[in-house]
Motif scaffolding. Sequence first.
Motif, PDB file in Angstrom:
ATOM      1  N   PHE A 214       0.843  -1.185   0.000  1.00 51.55           N
ATOM      2  CA  PHE A 214       0.000   0.000   0.000  1.00 51.55           C
ATOM      3  C   PHE A 214       0.883   1.242   0.000  1.00 51.55           C
ATOM      4  O   PHE A 214       1.994   1.235   0.546  1.00 51.55           O
ATOM      5  CB  PHE A 214      -0.910   0.038   1.234  1.00 51.55           C
ATOM      6  N   GLU A 215       0.354   2.285  -0.592  1.00 53.12           N
ATOM      7  CA  GLU A 215       1.020   3.584  -0.623  1.00 53.12           C
ATOM      8  C   GLU A 215       0.309   4.520   0.347  1.00 53.12           C
ATOM      9  O   GLU A 215      -0.925   4.618   0.333  1.00 53.12           O
ATOM     10  CB  GLU A 215       0.966   4.152  -2.037  1.00 53.12           C
ATOM     11  N   ILE A 216       1.057   5.180   1.200  1.00 55.47           N
ATOM     12  CA  ILE A 216       0.466   6.147   2.122  1.00 55.47           C
ATOM     13  C   ILE A 216       0.283   7.464   1.384  1.00 55.47           C
ATOM     14  O   ILE A 216       1.244   8.127   1.012  1.00 55.47           O
ATOM     15  CB  ILE A 216       1.349   6.321   3.367  1.00 55.47           C
ATOM     16  N   LYS A 217      -0.971   7.840   1.181  1.00 53.65           N
ATOM     17  CA  LYS A 217      -1.284   9.034   0.407  1.00 53.65           C
ATOM     18  C   LYS A 217      -1.381  10.288   1.275  1.00 53.65           C
ATOM     19  O   LYS A 217      -1.054  11.385   0.833  1.00 53.65           O
ATOM     20  CB  LYS A 217      -2.594   8.820  -0.366  1.00 53.65           C
ATOM     21  N   LYS A 218      -1.855  10.113   2.496  1.00 57.68           N
ATOM     22  CA  LYS A 218      -1.990  11.274   3.382  1.00 57.68           C
ATOM     23  C   LYS A 218      -2.007  10.813   4.836  1.00 57.68           C
ATOM     24  O   LYS A 218      -2.586   9.777   5.164  1.00 57.68           O
ATOM     25  CB  LYS A 218      -3.286  12.048   3.082  1.00 57.68           C
ATOM     26  N   ARG A 219      -1.369  11.606   5.681  1.00 56.07           N
ATOM     27  CA  ARG A 219      -1.388  11.353   7.115  1.00 56.07           C
ATOM     28  C   ARG A 219      -1.665  12.666   7.823  1.00 56.07           C
ATOM     29  O   ARG A 219      -1.113  13.702   7.471  1.00 56.07           O
ATOM     30  CB  ARG A 219      -0.034  10.812   7.578  1.00 56.07           C
TER      31      ARG A 219
END
Length: 266
Positions: A214-219
Motif C-alpha cells: 500500500f502507498e500512504i497518500k496522506k497522514r
Amino acid sequence: MFEFHKDKARYFDIQYKTSKYHIIPFLKENGVKVQGQHVLEIGCAEAGVLKGFLEEDCQCVGIELSASRVKLAKEFYRDHSDATRLTLISENIYDINPTERFDSLFDIIILKDVIEHIHDHPRFFSEIHSFLKPDGIIFFGFPPWQMPFGGHQQIAQSKFLSKWIYVHLLPRFVYRSIMTLFGESETTQQELLEIAETGLSIEQFEKYSQQARFEIKKRKLWITNPIYHYKFGVKIRSQLPLIRSLPYFRNFLTSCAYFIIGKSKA
C-alpha cells in the motif's frame, strides 16, 4: 465508563457527526471522490459513520462481528430514507470472499477506531487488498498505542482508572493487578488486555501498510481527536509540526492518527 458508552443513540450521533464533519471533509480535501461511491466500513458497530456517506449518495456496506450491534444498527436505520442503500452484515471479514459476495469491489473502505482491535496486522493488511478497487482508498482513524488513553482504559467501570493516563503502558502483570484492585470484571480486563496485545503505533502502521504493497497518500495527526469535541466538548487541535516530525515520541502526544492509503502502483 463514560455515559455515552452506554447511550447507544448518542454514540451513534457522535459517530455520525465525526464522519460528516471530519472524516468526509478530510477525504475530500485530499482529492478523494466521495459522492456516489461504493463504501465499506469494517467494524461498523451501529453504523453511525456510514450515515454521513449515505448522505453523499453512497452505496454502503457495514461489516461488524457483534450481531447485537448490527441488530441495533438496523433499528436505527429502520425508518431512514437512505436505508435501501445500506447493507449490514454480522460476520468475520476473513470469512467473506468479496468477488463472490458483492456486486463490485469498493471505492472507499473505512476503519475508524478498529485497526487497534485487530490481531495479526500483517495478515489483515494483506487480506484487505481483495476488497478494494485498483484505484480505491482506505481510510484509517486510530489512537496510537502509546497515547494517554491508547489502552482504551476509558471504558473501565472505575472512574479513577478510566481517567488514569498512560496506565496501559505499565507491565502487563502490573496493569492486570491494578484492574483487579479497582474491581474491574474479568470481561473488561480481557478487553483491555487485548488492546495491549493489538495496540498499534504510527510507525508500525506505516510499516505494515508498505509491506502489504500500500502507498500512504496522506497522514494527519491530532493533539485532540475530532471525536473528543462531541464526547467532551473540547476544542479540536491538529498536532504541532515539530511533534509530528519526531518518530516514536509523537505517539505519546497524539490522540488520533488519520491515514489515507491506496494500492501501490509499483
